[in-house]
Design an enzyme around this catalytic site. Structure first.
Site, PDB file in Angstrom:
ATOM      1  N   LYS A  52       0.826  -1.205   0.000  1.00  0.00           N
ATOM      2  CA  LYS A  52       0.000   0.000   0.000  1.00  0.00           C
ATOM      3  C   LYS A  52       0.861   1.256   0.000  1.00  0.00           C
ATOM      4  CE  LYS A  52      -3.115  -2.923  -0.080  1.00  0.00           C
ATOM      5  NZ  LYS A  52      -2.141  -4.012  -0.169  1.00  0.00           N
ATOM      6  N   ALA A 119      10.379 -23.097  14.489  1.00  0.00           N
ATOM      7  CA  ALA A 119       9.806 -24.125  15.358  1.00  0.00           C
ATOM      8  C   ALA A 119       9.559 -25.413  14.587  1.00  0.00           C
ATOM      9  CB  ALA A 119       8.504 -23.625  15.968  1.00  0.00           C
ATOM     10  N   GLY A 183      -0.641 -13.613 -13.868  1.00  0.00           N
ATOM     11  CA  GLY A 183      -1.740 -13.697 -12.920  1.00  0.00           C
ATOM     12  C   GLY A 183      -2.467 -12.370 -12.807  1.00  0.00           C
ATOM     13  N   HIS A 448     -22.563  15.021   4.533  1.00  0.00           N
ATOM     14  CA  HIS A 448     -22.449  15.567   3.182  1.00  0.00           C
ATOM     15  C   HIS A 448     -21.388  16.656   3.174  1.00  0.00           C
ATOM     16  CE1 HIS A 448     -23.735  17.043  -0.763  1.00  0.00           C
ATOM     17  NE2 HIS A 448     -23.680  18.278  -0.245  1.00  0.00           N
TER      18      HIS A 448
END
Length: 469
Positions: A52, A119, A183, A448
């Site tokens: 972003k 892990a 893609g 508004h």
């Protein structure tokens, strides 16, 4: 070999894992979290946040470029802009670093012990962690698997050299002159459009008949229009077959493509971005040592994120679609509260999804087609061409659409496409979560001038009395 014991062990410090650990710590649970990389996982480090940042930089550069051409309807003229991508990436890295530190600080504040390393399961209650200072054994009453996902690699286009994933794309130091994107889903188009705005010649290769196939055609039409405006070539029904070194001076590499009519073609490219999906990270941490049921390639879970093994939960991308950070976070918070003894279940009534293309897409709840399968519906759509705020932002291309049951007007789904509509996703999710009817949305006073007024107007339209169209 050191050994520690805890009540809750979380494997993976991505959005789901770190939220789970923080909430558990807040609830007084003795919690350990293990992470091989930096806190924040894919989303924070090489996904949602850095992409972003890059998208925003590309938008700003494009705006200034138009002003330099003397074509700005705002009457603003500037000299020709120059983009230093290395500085842009450094700015992006600074944001990521601050957020990394923030997550680490929150874990510490919640008294969660962080173990840096990879892990590996010994059994359903014990893991080994290879750390910089040696092997650490952790025994836990309850384990949460939050190992996330990784980019899918195509056998014919393995990552390396000019072939890159989204991770490498977000770290480029200069804009490639020619970028091929394999893609046409949300990741490919988000990054492809960003680099086109920064000056790259972008070609998108998509095997399906249209891009953004997970969304309906009406919703994606403004995005398809914008792709053309940006000069992005889109090859539909085309399959990437491999890489060919052309061997001509200055020509570089080419992507081999089988076109929709079965012919072969070459797409010249300095970089080839492969974005054909993501796969769960289920290998490399000893899953073979514990017997967990699978749902395809994902770990099977119930509505409380429990796996088939007692005391083992799984959350986030490793458990399947939708692979969204906020889904993982919600699951992580819930699991922590279950471990603390609270009564919780996984309510997936509404998981908003946002595509940060230009314009942006938002979906929440059911699409019109999905809703129709449940019975008769009403649909209200309000175009941003009739919205004052959208017009003042040069963002009239798009709309808000509300889908509701015809009998009782219960809202089933909300979709939008337009400039900045990602910020409407919260209102959409809240309306669905609270069981709003069309009358609830129509009767709520919207400020508004805002684009949010389109939400109210769409509900009014579905009721048959829109005011501004």
């Amino acid at each position: 070999m050191k050994e520690i014991s805890c009540k809750l062990l979380v494997i993976g410090a991505g959005p789901g894992g770190y939220v789970c650990a923080i909430r558990a710590g807040q609830l007084g649970i003795d919690t350990v979290i293990v992470e091989a990389g930096k806190p924040g996982g894919t989303c924070l480090n090489v996904g949602c946040i850095p992409s972003k940042a890059l998208i925003h930089a590309a938008e700003e550069f494009e705006k200034v470029s138009h002003m330099a051409g003397g074509n700005s309807p705002l009457g603003i003229s500037v000299s020709a802009p120059v983009l230093d991508l290395a500085r842009t990436v450094a700015w992006k890295d600074g944001i990521v670093s601050r957020l990394n530190s923030g997550v680490a600080g929150l874990l510490k504040k919640a008294r969660v012990k962080t173990v840096q390393g990879w892990a590996t399961f010994r059994d359903g209650k014990t893991v080994e962690v290879e750390t910089e200072i040696g092997m650490q054994v952790i025994r836990a009453e309850t384990i949460v698997i939050a190992t996330g996902s990784a980019p899918v690699e195509l056998p014919s286009l393995p990552f390396g050299g000019p072939v890159i994933s989204s991770t490498e794309t977000l770290a480029l130091s200069e804009v490639p002159k020619r970028l091929a994107v394999v893609g046409g889903g949300y990741i490919g188009l988000e990054l492809g459009m960003a680099f086109a705005k920064m000056g790259a010649k972008v070609t998108v290769v998509e095997a399906l008949p249209r891009v953004l196939a997970q969304y309906d055609a009406e919703l994606t039409r403004p995005v398809v229009k914008r792709l053309a405006e940006l000069g992005i070539e889109v090859m539909l029904g085309a399959k990437a077959k491999g890489l060919s070194t052309q061997g001509q001076a200055g020509k570089g590499d080419a992507l081999l493509v089988e076109t929709s009519d079965g012919k072969s073609a070459k797409v010249a490219a300095d970089k080839i971005l492969v974005t054909v999906g993501r796969k769960p990270v289920t290998e490399g941490w000893g899953l073979d040592q514990i017997d967990l049921d699978r749902a395809g390639k994902f770990i099977r879970i119930d509505d409380q994120c429990r796996t088939s093994m007692r005391g083992v939960f799984a959350i986030g991308d490793v458990t399947g679609e939708p692979m969204l950070a906020h889904r993982a976070m919600a699951q992580g918070e819930m699991v922590a509260e279950i471990v603390a003894g609270h009564k919780r279940s996984w309510d997936k009534r509404c998981i908003p999804a946002v595509c940060f293309t230009d314009p942006e897409l938002v979906t929440a709840g059911l699409s019109p087609e999905e809703a129709k399968s449940q019975g008769e519906i009403k649909i209200g759509m309000f175009p941003f061409t009739a919205n004052g705020r959208a017009m003042t932002r040069l963002g009239e291309d798009g709309f808000v659409r509300v889908v509701a049951r015809a009998d009782n007007h219960l809202v089933l789904g909300i979709q939008a496409v337009g400039q900045g509509v990602s910020e409407l996703s919260t209102a959409f999710g809240l309306a669905l979560e609270m069981g709003a009817r069309l009358e609830d949305i129509a009767g709520t006073i919207h400020a508004h001038p805002t684009q949010g007024e389109g939400f109210q107007e769409a509900a009014l339209k579905a009721l048959g009395h829109a005011l501004h169209i």
